[in-house]
Design a protein around this motif. Structure first.
Motif, PDB file in Angstrom:
ATOM      1  N   VAL A  45       0.839  -1.198   0.000  1.00  0.00           N
ATOM      2  CA  VAL A  45       0.000   0.000   0.000  1.00  0.00           C
ATOM      3  C   VAL A  45       0.872   1.246   0.000  1.00  0.00           C
ATOM      4  O   VAL A  45       0.651   2.186  -0.772  1.00  0.00           O
ATOM      5  N   VAL A  46       1.879   1.222   0.841  1.00  0.00           N
ATOM      6  CA  VAL A  46       2.781   2.372   0.934  1.00  0.00           C
ATOM      7  C   VAL A  46       3.464   2.625  -0.401  1.00  0.00           C
ATOM      8  O   VAL A  46       3.474   3.740  -0.917  1.00  0.00           O
ATOM      9  N   ILE A  49       1.022   4.002  -2.966  1.00  0.00           N
ATOM     10  CA  ILE A  49       0.675   5.414  -2.752  1.00  0.00           C
ATOM     11  C   ILE A  49       1.806   6.315  -3.225  1.00  0.00           C
ATOM     12  O   ILE A  49       1.578   7.347  -3.857  1.00  0.00           O
ATOM     13  N   ARG A  50       3.028   5.888  -2.965  1.00  0.00           N
ATOM     14  CA  ARG A  50       4.164   6.683  -3.439  1.00  0.00           C
ATOM     15  C   ARG A  50       4.173   6.749  -4.957  1.00  0.00           C
ATOM     16  O   ARG A  50       4.419   7.799  -5.548  1.00  0.00           O
ATOM     17  N   THR A  53       1.580   9.181  -6.128  1.00  0.00           N
ATOM     18  CA  THR A  53       1.915  10.576  -5.844  1.00  0.00           C
ATOM     19  C   THR A  53       2.814  11.140  -6.936  1.00  0.00           C
ATOM     20  O   THR A  53       2.585  12.230  -7.452  1.00  0.00           O
ATOM     21  N   LEU A  54       3.825  10.371  -7.295  1.00  0.00           N
ATOM     22  CA  LEU A  54       4.714  10.837  -8.353  1.00  0.00           C
ATOM     23  C   LEU A  54       4.012  10.824  -9.711  1.00  0.00           C
ATOM     24  O   LEU A  54       4.122  11.770 -10.480  1.00  0.00           O
ATOM     25  N   LEU A  68      12.115   6.020  -6.878  1.00  0.00           N
ATOM     26  CA  LEU A  68      11.784   5.268  -5.677  1.00  0.00           C
ATOM     27  C   LEU A  68      12.920   4.335  -5.269  1.00  0.00           C
ATOM     28  O   LEU A  68      13.083   4.024  -4.098  1.00  0.00           O
TER      29      LEU A  68
END
Lengths: 255, 255
Positions: A45-46, A49-50, A53-54, A68
DNA sequence: CTTGACCTTGACGCAGCGTCAACCCCGACA
DNA sequence: TGTCGGGGTTGACGCTGCGTCAAGGTCAAG
């Protein structure tokens, strides 16, 4: 344990997007349950989400991958670059918005405000709408050619319209669209044009080095000429008197 | 007469783009010369510039087609819609820029400013960096879940940090990452946690209806627990005393 | 007559997924 | 226990707006 659809929901993306990220190796494939279902943990999930966002900021997925998986300094530099890109994009859109603003007023696209204003003045003089449209199309092309200088050029055209002789010329040209090939009134047009061309030449307003190439100028002249039957006759008269050109004035011979 | 490359140059587009517009019928195919070359006139330049003006503004080519071939009223409505779209897009990018701004400061992505500030405060307390990263990941997920309420939640966490008891808890948790499974110091952590949980419960700060579904909360707890060997022992102790939960406090039994 | 810069059609490739298709699996209800 | 609806699985094609070969024909200059 999360299924793919619950993972996607928690990160606000579609299931298809998640599978796409697996395909391109952006999100690692998780363990599978006995049924073959993918089973995710919170870390996924983390990461997801990252990624979003990008990606939402317009970063291409390949670049997202690099960022990343990079160290914090490379990451910081990348983020700065992303921000620059965002700013540039915002400026571009705002510029487009300004350009679009002019046409909402009614003029048919691709003209700066200054030209729209000029055309409106011409129209207000009672010049035939068809002639205004001809002018407009020429200005569209010219504005694309000299995006910087166009406002200056238009300002000069505005000042020309302060001369009643020029106003008469425009009105005549509007009417002339319907004239016969051999209408005698063409001579009056030629007279005014000659006066104006001579004036322009003496005032040093004629600039041969205007950034247009000759064949292109000829093409614009030709397009203008196609619109009215009397154009050819007008050209001949002016040529006899030693003048050439329409879009761009040229003195070819002394009388 | 223009060849395709000169047409393209005058309108500021690529040759390939022009051919593409022919293919989809956006720009009519012109006459061909004896060699099969396309031969354009000035009207094509005008049309091409109009196409680019709309396309640059982000209008899909199919819509460009409709607009250019429509009457002035439909055109005006379309342009207004384009402007709305541009405004929305600009807002979206500006929002993204704000979100990106936080991470340039160093925190690793996808967090609002408020959370970044909170994490920095925790870090400044001397809490182990690995523990800060654990918290950070949880906050990334929570921030995605409650984009609205996150600032309020963080404000509350800030106030909790004014309590030295809480500060001690954080420091212990940071150290505990390296503890053995049966380290006796885990009892101190349990004591502090129990005090804080009881306080929160009495202050009415525990909200069971927080928008998170139970399995997801369990998942977050599980992820946090995986990081430290003593976590399981801590969970047992708290359970014996009638408590459950980490991400979300729950009272399961009176002691 | 050769260059080198153009032109032609045709085809495949790219991102970032959406959208079938054809099939399997899981939990709940009758 | 059957069945039913809502999951999941892989595979493949479609979409936009062109970029980029490939394999040739043409044009103007030297």
């Amino acid at each position: 344990m999360l299924t793919i659809s619950r993972l996607a929901a928690h990160a606000g993306v579609t299931v298809r997007a998640v599978r796409h990220y697996h395909q391109i190796g952006l999100l690692p494939e998780p363990e599978r349950g006995p049924s073959g279902y993918r089973i995710y943990d919170a870390a996924a999930v983390v990461r997801l989400i990252r990624i979003r966002t990008l990606a939402d900021a317009g970063v291409p997925l390949a670049r997202v991958q690099e960022l990343l998986d990079a160290g914090p300094d490379e990451f910081a530099r990348g983020v700065e670059e992303v921000d620059r890109h965002l700013r540039a994009e915002i400026r571009r859109l705002q510029e487009n918005r300004r350009r679009i603003a002019g046409l909402a007023a009614g003029e048919h696209l691709a003209l700066p405000q200054s030209v729209v204003g000029y055309l409106e003045r011409v129209r207000a003089l009672g010049v035939d709408e068809r002639y205004v449209e001809l002018e407009r199309d020429t200005w569209i092309v010219l504005a694309a050619q000299w995006p910087q200088q166009i406002d200056e050029v238009i300002a000069h055209k505005h000042s020309e319209l302060d001369d009643p002789d020029m106003v008469r010329l425009y009105r005549l040209l509007g009417q002339a669209l319907d004239w016969d090939v051999d209408d005698p009134r063409v001579v009056e047009i030629a007279d005014i044009m000659e006066r104006q061309m001579r004036r322009a030449l003496e005032a040093g307003e004629v600039d041969a080095d205007d950034g247009l190439d000759d064949p292109f100028v000829d093409l614009l002249d030709e397009a203008a000429a196609e619109a009215a039957p009397m154009a050819e006759r007008l050209r001949e008269i002016l040529q006899e008197r030693g003048w050439k050109g329409w879009t761009r004035i040229e003195r070819v011979a002394e009388p």
